[in-house]
Design a protein around this motif. Structure first.
Motif, short mmCIF file in Angstrom:
data_model
loop_
_atom_site.label_atom_id
_atom_site.label_comp_id
_atom_site.label_asym_id
_atom_site.label_seq_id
_atom_site.Cartn_x
_atom_site.Cartn_y
_atom_site.Cartn_z
N PHE A 90 6.34 5.24 -1.92
CA PHE A 90 7.19 4.69 -0.98
C PHE A 90 8.41 4.00 -1.83
O PHE A 90 9.34 4.08 -1.65
CB PHE A 90 6.47 3.65 -0.18
CG PHE A 90 7.54 3.03 0.74
CD1 PHE A 90 7.47 3.44 2.03
CD2 PHE A 90 8.08 1.99 0.25
CE1 PHE A 90 8.39 2.65 3.04
CE2 PHE A 90 8.76 1.32 1.45
CZ PHE A 90 9.16 1.70 2.42
N GLY A 101 -0.01 5.29 -1.91
CA GLY A 101 1.15 5.66 -1.09
C GLY A 101 2.40 4.55 -1.31
O GLY A 101 3.43 5.01 -1.11
N ILE A 126 6.05 11.54 1.56
CA ILE A 126 6.60 10.07 1.96
C ILE A 126 7.63 9.58 0.97
O ILE A 126 8.59 9.08 1.43
CB ILE A 126 5.26 9.06 1.28
CG1 ILE A 126 4.19 9.26 2.53
CG2 ILE A 126 5.68 7.68 1.20
CD1 ILE A 126 3.02 8.55 2.31
#
Length: 157
Positions: A61, A57, A143
Motif C-alpha cells: 500500500f 499488505g 494492491i
C-alpha cells in the motif's frame, strides 16, 4: 437621536482575485518523479520484507501511495499519470520482492549482495520468484497498482 447602521452600497465591494492556478511540472516530470519514487519504494519494500521476513499488505500500500503521490503532485492533472503510476507501482512491488529474494540469498549463503546480483543476475532471481510466487504475491502487486492509480488521480484533482 440614534444613528442606524447603513451598509455600504453594493457597488463599493470589489471581487476577490481568483486564486492562481497551481503550477505543476508536466507529465514528463511527473513520470520522472514516479520512477524515482518507485525505485526508492522498491528498495524500502525489499528491505522491510527482509527485516521482518515476510510480506505485509501495508508495505505494498505504501509503495503505491508513494508512487502515486509523486506522479500526481509533480505531474499535475494528466489522464496518463494514474495509469503510468499504477504500472510503475506494480513494477516497484515486483522489484521489491526480487530485492527481498536477493537479500535472503545473501544472508543464507553468507555472501555479499553484489555477488548475488552479479552471479545469477536478475534472470535468476526472476526464476526463483516464479517458482515461489503465491496468490498473495500477486495480490500485493495489485494492491500497489490500485493504490498508486487512486493516489495519482486524487492528488491531481
Amino acid at each position: 437621536m440614534s444613528q442606524q447602521f447603513q451598509p455600504p452600497a453594493p457597488d463599493s465591494y470589489t471581487a476577490a482575485p481568483a486564486p492562481a492556478p497551481a503550477r505543476r511540472g508536466g507529465v514528463g516530470l511527473g513520470i520522472l518523479a514516479a520512477v524515482v519514487a518507485a525505485l526508492v519504494a522498491a528498495g524500502a519494500y525489499g528491505g522491510i520484507m527482509n527485516a521482518i521476513d515476510r510480506q505485509v499488505g501495508y508495505a505494498a500500500f505504501g509503495v503505491g501511495l508513494l508512487v502515486g503521490l509523486a506522479a500526481g503532485k509533480v505531474g499535475g492533472r494528466n489522464p496518463a499519470l494514474p495509469v503510468v503510476s499504477a504500472i510503475l507501482s506494480i513494477g516497484a512491488v515486483y522489484l521489491g520482492q526480487l530485492f527481498f529474494i536477493a537479500l535472503a540469498l545473501a544472508d543464507y549463503a553468507h555472501i555479499g549482495l553484489s555477488d548475488v546480483l552479479s552471479d545469477p543476475g536478475i534472470g535468476g532471481l526472476n526464476d526463483i520468484w516464479k517458482e515461489s510466487a503465491e496468490a498473495m504475491d500477486y495480490l500485493f502487486l495489485g494492491i500497489g497498482g490500485f493504490v498508486a492509480f487512486g493516489a495519482a488521480k486524487k492528488v491531481s484533482d
